[in-house]
Design an enzyme around this catalytic site. Sequence first.
Site, PDB file in Angstrom:
ATOM      1  N   SER A  39      33.374  42.358  33.347  1.00 16.09           N
ATOM      2  CA  SER A  39      34.556  42.767  33.627  1.00 16.09           C
ATOM      3  C   SER A  39      35.435  41.441  34.327  1.00 16.09           C
ATOM      4  O   SER A  39      37.223  41.969  34.496  1.00 16.09           O
ATOM      5  CB  SER A  39      35.182  43.437  34.781  1.00 16.09           C
ATOM      6  N   LYS A  73      38.443  40.690  31.469  1.00 14.55           N
ATOM      7  CA  LYS A  73      39.849  41.789  31.917  1.00 14.55           C
ATOM      8  C   LYS A  73      41.065  40.595  31.994  1.00 14.55           C
ATOM      9  O   LYS A  73      42.241  40.210  31.861  1.00 14.55           O
ATOM     10  CB  LYS A  73      39.799  42.478  32.859  1.00 14.55           C
ATOM     11  N   SER A  97      39.492  47.843  38.162  1.00 17.17           N
ATOM     12  CA  SER A  97      38.730  46.983  37.313  1.00 17.17           C
ATOM     13  C   SER A  97      38.609  48.093  35.922  1.00 17.17           C
ATOM     14  O   SER A  97      37.149  48.630  35.372  1.00 17.17           O
ATOM     15  CB  SER A  97      36.915  47.004  37.754  1.00 17.17           C
ATOM     16  N   LYS A 145      38.973  38.076  40.220  1.00 14.72           N
ATOM     17  CA  LYS A 145      38.799  39.752  39.412  1.00 14.72           C
ATOM     18  C   LYS A 145      36.754  39.552  39.878  1.00 14.72           C
ATOM     19  O   LYS A 145      36.306  38.655  39.627  1.00 14.72           O
ATOM     20  CB  LYS A 145      38.987  39.563  37.936  1.00 14.72           C
TER      21      LYS A 145
END
Length: 447
Positions: free
Chosen positions: A62, A65, A120, A231
Site C-alpha cells: 500500500s 498509494k 488505506s 504510509k
Amino acid sequence: MKKVSKYIIAILFCGVILSTGTFAAQLPDTPQMKSEAVVLMDGDTGQVLFQKNMHEKLYPASITKIMTALLALENCKMTGTITMSHDAVFSIGNDSSSIALDVGEQLTVEQALYALAIASANDAANGIAELVSGNMDDFAKLMTARAKELGALDTNFVNAHGLPDENHYTTAYDMARITMAAIKIPEFVKIFGTISYEIPPTNKQTEPRDLNRPNSMLKGQYKYDGVIAEKTGWTGDAGYTYMAVAKRGGRTLIAVVMKSPTEVARWDDTGALFDYGFGDLIQVSYSANELSKKQYTVESADGSKTDMDLIPAGDFTCLVLKSLSKDDIDVKYILTTDGTSGKIDGKAVFTLKPGVSTAMPAELGEADLQVHFDENDPVSVNMVNDTGQPLEIKKSSIISKIFAVLSVILEIIGCIAVIALILYIRRNMIIQKRKKRRLNYNKTMYK
C-alpha cells in the site's frame, strides 16, 4: 628478557585497544536493518544517507498509494467529485482494506485522499484513478510514466492500490524519490500526517465514516518525535512496507523500508534510520564563490590548452558523518559536450575520498555549472577533464561564423530563385494560352 618482552606485548596490546576505541568513537555504529531493503534520503536534496539493497525490485503493497495521492493532488481539485463505478468497487477482494464504498456513491477528492492515507482504502484509490484518467489501466500507465519523470526508473505500477501483481513492483530508492516530490505539496503532508478524520454521510451512506490511523509512528508506542507523514503497507507477498518523513531543526529525512519480516521490525528499522540521520550527521556547505573556477584549464590530447570559467548556480550542501570534514571530500569538475552543437555542460561532483569508510554511500551530490569560454579560440578536441576521460569540444571561430552566415544567405537566395522560376514559368504559360486564344479567334474571323 622475558619480562621486557611481556611489557612490550602489553604496551602493543593496549595501543591496539586504544586505537580501536578511537576509531570506533569516530565512526558510529552502522544501523542494523532487519528489512530486505531500506533507504534514508535527504528530503531536500535527494542525497542517499544510508541504504541496503535500495535498487532491489520488490512488491510495495500500500505504499503504492503515495503515487496515487501525488497524481490526485497534481491533477484534481480537492473539492472535485468522485462517483464510484462498479469496477472501482468490485475489482478488489472483500478481504482487502476499504471503506465499503458503494456503486454510484459520491465523495470528494479530499475525502478519498484521507481514506487512502488513514484507512488505506483500496476502493478510494480506484475511484481516484478513474477520476484522473478515466479508467484504472490508463491511470496505472500514468503512475509509471510520472515515476520515471521523478527518477524512479526501476518502477512499474499496474494498479492504484498496491494489491499483489507480478508486474507491480518498485524499489526503496524509487519510493523515496516519489515521496520527495509528494512532500513538496503541503496538502500531501497534512493528509498523510493526520491521525483521524470523519467522512460525512454521502448519497449512499446515512452515517458518517470515522477513520482512525492504526499502528503508527505518529502516535502510540512507536511514536517518533518529528514524524510528519507516513504510509504503511502489507501483503503476504510484499511483507511489511513503510514510508515515513521526519523533520527536525530544518532537516527533512525520508525513510523507506520494504519487505520487513514483522510489523515491529519496520518500526525499529525506521527509528534506527532516523536516529542515524538526525544524530550522527552534520551539514557541510560550499559557497558559490568557493566552487567557482576562473581560468580553469582543460588540456587536449595534442597538448593545447583552453581556459574557461566554471560558475555554479548557487551554494552546495550535503550531509556527512560528524567525524568528517571537507578534507574527506573530493570535488571533481565534469564537463560534457553535445556532439551536434558542441555546447558544453558542467557539473561539480562531490564524493567521499577513497579510503574513507562510513555507513553512508560515497556519492554526496552534484552542482550544475555554467561554462564560459572565449568562442574565438581555435578548435580544440580530445580535451580531458577531472575524470581523465576525453572531452570533445567544438568551438566556433570567426571564420566558421562567417560561413554559417553565408550558408543562411545562400539558402535565402536559393528560395528566392525557386519562387522566381515558378513565377516565370507560370507567366509564360499564361502568355502562351493568350496567344493560342488569339490565334483561334483570328482563324474564326477569317472563315
